[in-house]
Design a protein around this motif. Structure first.
Motif, PDB file in Angstrom:
ATOM      1  N   ALA A  60       0.833  -1.201   0.000  1.00  0.00           N
ATOM      2  CA  ALA A  60       0.000   0.000   0.000  1.00  0.00           C
ATOM      3  C   ALA A  60       0.871   1.254   0.000  1.00  0.00           C
ATOM      4  CB  ALA A  60      -0.925   0.006   1.215  1.00  0.00           C
ATOM      5  N   PHE A  61       1.963   1.220   0.768  1.00  0.00           N
ATOM      6  CA  PHE A  61       2.887   2.356   0.817  1.00  0.00           C
ATOM      7  C   PHE A  61       3.505   2.610  -0.553  1.00  0.00           C
ATOM      8  CE2 PHE A  61       7.197   4.087   1.896  1.00  0.00           C
ATOM      9  CZ  PHE A  61       6.761   5.299   2.406  1.00  0.00           C
ATOM     10  N   VAL A  62       3.855   1.526  -1.257  1.00  0.00           N
ATOM     11  CA  VAL A  62       4.394   1.669  -2.614  1.00  0.00           C
ATOM     12  C   VAL A  62       3.375   2.370  -3.512  1.00  0.00           C
ATOM     13  CG1 VAL A  62       5.062   0.395  -4.698  1.00  0.00           C
ATOM     14  CG2 VAL A  62       5.956  -0.303  -2.473  1.00  0.00           C
ATOM     15  N   GLY A  63       2.108   1.979  -3.392  1.00  0.00           N
ATOM     16  CA  GLY A  63       1.067   2.606  -4.199  1.00  0.00           C
ATOM     17  C   GLY A  63       0.899   4.084  -3.902  1.00  0.00           C
ATOM     18  N   VAL A  64       0.959   4.447  -2.627  1.00  0.00           N
ATOM     19  CA  VAL A  64       0.847   5.857  -2.246  1.00  0.00           C
ATOM     20  C   VAL A  64       2.005   6.660  -2.832  1.00  0.00           C
ATOM     21  CG1 VAL A  64       0.923   7.475  -0.314  1.00  0.00           C
ATOM     22  CG2 VAL A  64      -0.488   5.419  -0.153  1.00  0.00           C
ATOM     23  N   LEU A  65       3.213   6.129  -2.737  1.00  0.00           N
ATOM     24  CA  LEU A  65       4.385   6.827  -3.281  1.00  0.00           C
ATOM     25  C   LEU A  65       4.271   6.996  -4.794  1.00  0.00           C
ATOM     26  CD1 LEU A  65       7.391   5.266  -1.303  1.00  0.00           C
ATOM     27  CD2 LEU A  65       6.307   7.505  -0.975  1.00  0.00           C
ATOM     28  N   LEU A  66       3.829   5.952  -5.475  1.00  0.00           N
ATOM     29  CA  LEU A  66       3.657   6.053  -6.924  1.00  0.00           C
ATOM     30  C   LEU A  66       2.623   7.110  -7.285  1.00  0.00           C
ATOM     31  CD1 LEU A  66       3.720   2.297  -8.015  1.00  0.00           C
ATOM     32  CD2 LEU A  66       5.417   4.052  -8.568  1.00  0.00           C
ATOM     33  N   ALA A  67       1.532   7.148  -6.530  1.00  0.00           N
ATOM     34  CA  ALA A  67       0.483   8.132  -6.795  1.00  0.00           C
ATOM     35  C   ALA A  67       1.000   9.550  -6.581  1.00  0.00           C
ATOM     36  CB  ALA A  67      -0.723   7.871  -5.899  1.00  0.00           C
ATOM     37  N   LEU A  68       1.758   9.758  -5.519  1.00  0.00           N
ATOM     38  CA  LEU A  68       2.313  11.088  -5.262  1.00  0.00           C
ATOM     39  C   LEU A  68       3.233  11.519  -6.390  1.00  0.00           C
ATOM     40  CD1 LEU A  68       3.102  10.814  -1.440  1.00  0.00           C
ATOM     41  CD2 LEU A  68       1.375  12.275  -2.506  1.00  0.00           C
ATOM     42  N   ALA A  69       4.046  10.587  -6.889  1.00  0.00           N
ATOM     43  CA  ALA A  69       4.954  10.907  -7.987  1.00  0.00           C
ATOM     44  C   ALA A  69       4.181  11.211  -9.266  1.00  0.00           C
ATOM     45  CB  ALA A  69       5.926   9.751  -8.211  1.00  0.00           C
ATOM     46  N   LEU A  70       3.154  10.416  -9.538  1.00  0.00           N
ATOM     47  CA  LEU A  70       2.365  10.612 -10.751  1.00  0.00           C
ATOM     48  C   LEU A  70       1.554  11.901 -10.704  1.00  0.00           C
ATOM     49  CD1 LEU A  70       1.076   6.952 -11.263  1.00  0.00           C
ATOM     50  CD2 LEU A  70       2.664   8.178 -12.749  1.00  0.00           C
TER      51      LEU A  70
END
Length: 202
Positions: free
Chosen positions: A68-78
């Motif tokens: 889930a943390f990986v997904g949050v980081l990816l979303a912030l970057a995108l």
């Protein structure tokens, strides 16, 4: 990792991205984005586990939280470089989201069967695990939950739960029934997106 582990990881990342992007689109701050991302990814599973009286998987290990943390980081970057609304409607996100819906529905059905709940309970838990996190995030954003107003989404998880119950009642092993559930949910969701299926409104 078995097939369910892989599907679960893809689903956690995809759901966290969707929740985070919805929060970014609503102009929440970074903390709000993270909270919505984690809740979308983990909320359904936590609610399911509480209902069957067991410690939520997210609280007993670090794996789900990490994905889930990986997904949050990816979303912030995108979100920094791409319009959130365009991403939410992108096929690149819809397919992983369908994988997540399928995995979560199958896991919900398996947990319900293992807990000894009724057939109705198994279907409810399959559906709740699949759409619970997104529903929680929509409520926090003061929206009518997406799964109740648009698209053919929660129906896929519900039908998958029914398939699981029917397969088990026919003597099929739970693992095979869960694979059938996941396959039906994924297939229905992909076709629903492609053909723009909607449930009738009164």
């Amino acid at each position: 990792m078995n097939v369910f582990d892989v599907m679960n990881a893809v689903g956690l990342v995809a759901f966290a991205i969707v929740g985070s992007l919805k929060a970014s689109d609503a102009d929440l701050d970074i903390l709000g984005i993270a909270v919505l991302g984690f809740l979308t990814a983990l909320g359904g599973g936590i609610t399911r586990d509480v209902l069957v009286g067991r410690t939520p998987a997210a609280f007993s290990g670090s794996g789900d939280v990490m994905w889930a943390f990986v997904g949050v980081l990816l979303a912030l970057a995108l979100a920094v470089v791409v319009d959130e609304r365009g991403l939410l409607d992108s096929p690149a996100l819809l397919v992983p989201d369908a994988v997540g819906l399928a995995a979560f529905a199958a896991m919900g059905a398996l947990v319900g069967a293992s807990a000894g709940v009724s057939s109705f309970g198994v279907v409810v838990l399959a559906t709740l695990t699949g759409v619970g996190g997104g529903t929680i995030s929509d409520v926090l954003l003061d929206r009518v939950p997406f799964v109740l107003t648009e698209d053919f989404y929660a129906s896929c998880a519900l039908i998958g739960g029914v398939v699981f119950v029917l397969a088990v009642d026919a003597g099929v092993g739970r693992r095979t029934a869960a694979l059938a559930c996941a396959g039906v949910v994924f297939g229905l969701r992909v076709v629903a997106v492609h053909r723009e299926w909607r449930l009738p409104q009164l």
